[in-house]
Design an enzyme around this catalytic site. Structure first.
Site, mmCIF file in Angstrom:
data_model
loop_
_atom_site.group_PDB
_atom_site.id
_atom_site.type_symbol
_atom_site.label_atom_id
_atom_site.label_comp_id
_atom_site.label_asym_id
_atom_site.label_seq_id
_atom_site.Cartn_x
_atom_site.Cartn_y
_atom_site.Cartn_z
ATOM 1 N N ASP A 133 -4.573 8.379 7.175
ATOM 2 C CA ASP A 133 -5.218 8.858 8.284
ATOM 3 C C ASP A 133 -5.064 9.398 9.134
ATOM 4 O O ASP A 133 -6.198 9.629 9.789
ATOM 5 C CB ASP A 133 -6.620 8.050 7.554
ATOM 6 C CG ASP A 133 -6.484 6.713 8.073
ATOM 7 O OD1 ASP A 133 -5.548 6.091 8.982
ATOM 8 O OD2 ASP A 133 -8.097 5.833 8.040
ATOM 9 N N SER A 134 -3.802 8.707 9.528
ATOM 10 C CA SER A 134 -3.531 9.428 11.283
ATOM 11 C C SER A 134 -3.584 10.611 11.290
ATOM 12 O O SER A 134 -3.749 11.357 11.891
ATOM 13 C CB SER A 134 -2.327 8.804 11.161
ATOM 14 O OG SER A 134 -1.190 8.753 9.799
ATOM 15 N N ASP A 155 -3.484 6.258 2.219
ATOM 16 C CA ASP A 155 -5.146 5.721 3.083
ATOM 17 C C ASP A 155 -6.379 6.394 2.111
ATOM 18 O O ASP A 155 -6.589 6.520 1.925
ATOM 19 C CB ASP A 155 -4.900 6.167 4.582
ATOM 20 C CG ASP A 155 -4.165 5.306 5.195
ATOM 21 O OD1 ASP A 155 -4.009 3.925 4.455
ATOM 22 O OD2 ASP A 155 -3.812 5.064 6.315
ATOM 23 N N LYS A 173 -3.544 2.439 -0.125
ATOM 24 C CA LYS A 173 -3.912 1.463 1.683
ATOM 25 C C LYS A 173 -5.253 1.415 1.558
ATOM 26 O O LYS A 173 -5.680 2.454 1.691
ATOM 27 C CB LYS A 173 -2.721 1.859 2.175
ATOM 28 C CG LYS A 173 -2.221 1.023 3.429
ATOM 29 C CD LYS A 173 -1.359 0.625 3.834
ATOM 30 C CE LYS A 173 -1.744 2.271 5.208
ATOM 31 N NZ LYS A 173 -2.944 1.669 6.140
ATOM 32 N N GLU A 198 -7.581 -0.923 4.401
ATOM 33 C CA GLU A 198 -7.796 -2.009 5.611
ATOM 34 C C GLU A 198 -8.428 -3.050 5.639
ATOM 35 O O GLU A 198 -9.511 -2.408 4.760
ATOM 36 C CB GLU A 198 -7.384 -1.138 7.149
ATOM 37 C CG GLU A 198 -7.063 -0.069 7.536
ATOM 38 C CD GLU A 198 -7.183 0.349 8.919
ATOM 39 O OE1 GLU A 198 -7.986 0.194 9.270
ATOM 40 O OE2 GLU A 198 -6.560 1.585 9.298
ATOM 41 N N GLU A 239 -0.089 -4.465 11.183
ATOM 42 C CA GLU A 239 0.164 -3.271 12.588
ATOM 43 C C GLU A 239 -0.466 -3.945 14.090
ATOM 44 O O GLU A 239 -1.211 -4.783 14.029
ATOM 45 C CB GLU A 239 -0.432 -2.387 12.706
ATOM 46 C CG GLU A 239 -0.650 -0.986 13.846
ATOM 47 C CD GLU A 239 -1.673 -0.207 13.493
ATOM 48 O OE1 GLU A 239 -1.052 0.953 14.001
ATOM 49 O OE2 GLU A 239 -1.801 0.241 12.510
#
Length: 291
Positions: A67-68, A106, A136, A138, A205
């Protein structure tokens, strides 16, 4: 069989692959770590387009449609505005452009935190519409129940602990995590919870190195470091950071190329040729046939 199309670089068109190709599987990635040891570290980079995937694919085990892309592709201030449709569009492109790496997508902010059922619906849509191998998400202990729910229903999940960009408003910025005893303990606890819930791997991270090592040693699944430690079971970087596409260089990034300078230089030479009427030349124009 892996992706059914490959990009023809001479025409920029997607064509059917000439023969079935076999991708790395999630179980194969998970099996890299055995008895707490990963003999061959896992290589992961971000990818957002089919052509980028083509160039990275042979060298990676995992391609992450992160999602970056909110910041890297769309110029957004953070990853928070990224939508499910955006992730699916780029995820499908990366799958089409690759054949070897397992592709992960993501899950964007707001598409999985509400409930296990919401997470399943979002993840199922991603896998159906992209062909990716997994997702993925978070969050640590708070998301363990969701990870278990998804895993039991056939959706491979990579976890993400430490500095979690989607929680930037709660964290108060992008500073390294794990400097206090309480925060360090929470990171290790979060990693254990995700591991026990069935995550096949966990991104660690922006964590001080001793805590990244402790978390890696505390879990049976592979860990993927970014701003963590070489002792993690693998590494990931945003490809554009690694290639020098931006002026800012985060501490945890090693630049392997300076593509921004290369691209700007090429554009400068092109502009000069256009203004001097030196482009196009005879080689780039169609002339009448003789005779």
């Amino acid at each position: 069989m892996s992706s059914t199309f490959q990009l023809d670089t001479s025409t920029s068109r997607a064509n059917p692959t000439p023969a079935p190709l076999k991708r790395l599987t999630i179980p194969a990635i998970r099996a890299r770590k055995a008895a707490g040891v990963t003999a061959e570290p896992i290589v992961m980079l971000t990818a957002y387009t089919a052509r980028q995937a083509q160039l990275l694919d042979a060298h990676c085990d995992l391609l992450l449609v992160g999602d970056s892309l909110g910041q890297v592709i769309y110029g957004l201030p953070s990853s928070l505005p990224v939508t499910l449709d955006m992730m699916i569009a780029h995820g499908a492109a990366v799958v089409r452009g690759s054949w070897h790496s397992a592709v992960l997508v993501d899950m964007p902010f707001g598409t999985y935190e509400g409930s296990k059922e919401q997470a399943f619906a979002s993840a199922a849509q991603i896998l159906k519409e992209t062909g990716a191998a997994g997702v993925k998400l978070e969050g640590g202990e708070a998301m363990a129940e969701t990870v278990a729910f998804l895993t039991r229903r056939g959706i491979p999940v990579m976890g993400h602990v430490g500095l979690t960009p989607q929680a930037v408003n709660v964290l108060g910025g992008y500073n390294a995590r794990g400097r206090s005893d309480a925060e360090a303990e929470k990171i290790v606890t979060d990693a254990r919870a995700l591991d026990q819930a069935g995550a096949f791997a966990i991104v660690i991270e922006g964590v001080v190195e001793p805590i990244a090592i402790a978390a890696t040693q505390a879990v049976s699944c592979p860990t993927i470091g970014i701003g963590a430690s070489a002792q993690c079971d693998g590494q990931v970087l945003v490809t554009e950071d690694m290639l020098g596409m931006f002026e800012r260089v985060p501490r945890f990034v090693r630049r392997y190329e300076e593509l921004a300078e290369t691209i700007a230089g090429a554009a400068q030479r092109y502009a000069a040729d256009v203004r001097a009427r030196a482009f196009p030349g005879d080689e780039q124009t169609y002339q009448p046939k003789k005779g």
